[in-house]
Motif scaffolding. Structure first.
Motif, mmCIF file in Angstrom:
data_model
loop_
_atom_site.group_PDB
_atom_site.id
_atom_site.type_symbol
_atom_site.label_atom_id
_atom_site.label_comp_id
_atom_site.label_asym_id
_atom_site.label_seq_id
_atom_site.Cartn_x
_atom_site.Cartn_y
_atom_site.Cartn_z
ATOM 1 N N ILE A 109 3.518 2.169 32.497
ATOM 2 C CA ILE A 109 4.730 1.497 32.411
ATOM 3 C C ILE A 109 4.414 -0.030 32.251
ATOM 4 O O ILE A 109 3.830 -0.573 32.752
ATOM 5 N N SER A 144 5.153 1.531 21.790
ATOM 6 C CA SER A 144 6.181 2.849 21.457
ATOM 7 C C SER A 144 5.478 3.863 20.611
ATOM 8 O O SER A 144 5.738 5.016 20.806
ATOM 9 N N ASP A 148 2.488 8.632 26.121
ATOM 10 C CA ASP A 148 2.659 8.327 27.697
ATOM 11 C C ASP A 148 2.924 6.921 28.026
ATOM 12 O O ASP A 148 2.144 6.267 28.977
ATOM 13 N N THR A 150 5.974 3.908 28.759
ATOM 14 C CA THR A 150 7.351 3.574 28.844
ATOM 15 C C THR A 150 7.497 2.064 28.926
ATOM 16 O O THR A 150 6.708 1.522 29.814
ATOM 17 N N ARG A 171 12.470 4.740 24.292
ATOM 18 C CA ARG A 171 11.418 4.674 25.244
ATOM 19 C C ARG A 171 11.403 3.529 26.235
ATOM 20 O O ARG A 171 10.533 3.181 26.907
ATOM 21 N N ARG A 173 13.350 1.688 29.129
ATOM 22 C CA ARG A 173 14.522 1.771 30.200
ATOM 23 C C ARG A 173 14.583 0.488 30.824
ATOM 24 O O ARG A 173 13.948 -0.595 30.940
ATOM 25 N N ILE A 365 11.483 6.618 37.138
ATOM 26 C CA ILE A 365 10.637 6.525 36.086
ATOM 27 C C ILE A 365 9.325 7.096 36.341
ATOM 28 O O ILE A 365 8.703 8.115 35.607
ATOM 29 N N GLU A 368 9.534 11.017 36.226
ATOM 30 C CA GLU A 368 9.769 11.514 35.158
ATOM 31 C C GLU A 368 8.107 11.501 34.255
ATOM 32 O O GLU A 368 7.911 12.550 33.853
ATOM 33 N N LEU A 369 7.562 10.557 34.631
ATOM 34 C CA LEU A 369 5.913 10.683 34.035
ATOM 35 C C LEU A 369 5.148 11.595 34.984
ATOM 36 O O LEU A 369 4.208 11.892 34.241
#
Length: 369
Positions: A109, A144, A148, A150, A171, A173, A365, A368-369
């Motif tokens: 992230i 991007s 994997d 974000t 991609r 948030r 987030i 989700e990962l």
């Protein structure tokens, strides 16, 4: 859900140069730790700080220095390659290119507060500015394209700017800055100063353009002779000579870095907060002022325009237009009805943003990962 989180941050909350990005990290990390996650922040070391300590439930390790921190990143990633379930990279100074150096395709992230772009050339030596500019230019599209990864932006403006540099908007948030619930207690609010009082609260950096506030204040004093300017933040000692040269030092209160209690008291006293930065990630000081019913006048730039609703919670003026800035401040100081309306709206708008809510979005987030 992932339990071991490796968080790479140029500075931690105790670093003498810490700012909004470090507050963001601290508020999110301590909430993740409270939920039972193992959070390890690896930041740069500074003289006088411990090499390792626990802060509000999360662990902080300090390596190298601010100058060479980026060179330690590959070694950090190797050291924690078996331990980390997720890597969080703060890109607020220079992108660390973590997705390229990670092991075993650990999800990443990347938090983007704002893109510095030409600000690098104001704040850094030329060769460093060029390297930083290049890394930041390729980061959005590169991240991007890699699996994997974000991107987390703190504002709509930052998301849009990432998109213009090639990032895949799907991609990205948004997890905004916030305030703490206890700061919204009406009983903590103090009365405004009797004299028309302006506050400029910021670190003194070139891109923050504090001299714009001083030039505008000189114009304001010609019309509102009893006006007062409060200046607070790191580096304010550099403004003393400029204040004397402009002959406005008699109407100015100067504070350096202040603690939270003093900050609240100063923001409570002011009639209006002024921000003259060329760019911000979000403008967390705007929220901090708003909870004390102090509206903001600022330049219409990325980040600040996300925090201020024009003529509803504050006033946006054209970038670098000092005359317009002075007129807007004079208007708000003189027009009590408008000032009270903006003050009430700013307070209720600020209540929409809190760190608990931001942390919940961040946790989604992670899930989700």
């Amino acid at each position: 859900m992932s339990r071991n989180i490796l968080w790479l941050q140029w500075r931690d909350i105790k670093h003498p140069w810490s700012g909004g990005a470090e507050v963001y990290m601290h508020e999110i990390c301590r909430r993740l730790a409270r939920l039972g996650m193992n959070v390890k922040v690896v930041a740069s070391w500074f003289r006088g700080l411990k090499r390792a300590e626990r802060i509000d439930g999360y662990y902080v390790q300090r390596v190298g220095s601010h100058e060479d921190y980026i060179l330690h990143v590959p070694q950090i990633l190797r050291l924690y390659s078996e331990w980390a379930d997720i890597i969080v990279e703060d890109t607020s100074k220079v992108p660390l290119l973590t997705p390229l150096f990670r092991h075993q395709k650990t999800p990443v992230i990347a938090i983007v507060h704002h893109l510095n772009r030409d600000i690098y050339f104001q704040e850094l030596p030329l060769y460093k500015a060029f390297i930083a500019y290049l890394l930041e230019s390729i980061m959005p599209k590169l991240y991007s394209l890699l699996p994997d990864v974000t991107l987390v932006a703190v504002s709509k403006s930052t998301k849009e700017e990432l998109g213009r540099l090639g990032a895949n908007l799907r991609r990205i948030r948004i997890v905004p800055n916030g305030i703490n619930e206890y700061e919204l207690n009406d009983e903590n609010l103090t009365c405004k100063d009797q004299k028309p009082t302006i506050i400029f609260f910021s670190r003194i950096k070139k891109y923050k353009q504090p001299h714009h506030m001083l030039l505008a204040f000189k114009k304001i004093l010609k019309q509102i002779t009893n006006a007062k300017l409060i200046i607070a933040g790191k580096g304010t000692e550099s403004l003393f000579k400029y204040l004397r040269r402009l002959k406005i030092d008699h109407a100015t209160e100067i504070y350096g870095e202040v603690d939270d209690e003093t900050k609240s008291r100063l923001l409570s006293r002011a009639w209006v907060l002024v921000q003259t930065s060329r760019k911000e990630g979000f403008g967390i000081t705007v929220l901090e002022a708003a909870i004390h019913r102090t509206p903001t006048i600022c330049y219409d730039v990325p980040g600040l325009r996300d925090a201020v609703m024009h003529m509803k919670t504050g006033i946006l003026v054209n970038l670098n237009d000092i005359d317009e800035l002075a007129k807007a401040i004079t208007l708000l100081l003189r027009n009590e009805r408008l000032r009270n309306s903006l003050s009430r709206n700013a307070y209720h708008h600020a209540k929409r943003f809190n760190w608990d809510k931001s942390a919940r979005t961040f946790i989604k987030i992670l899930e989700e990962l």
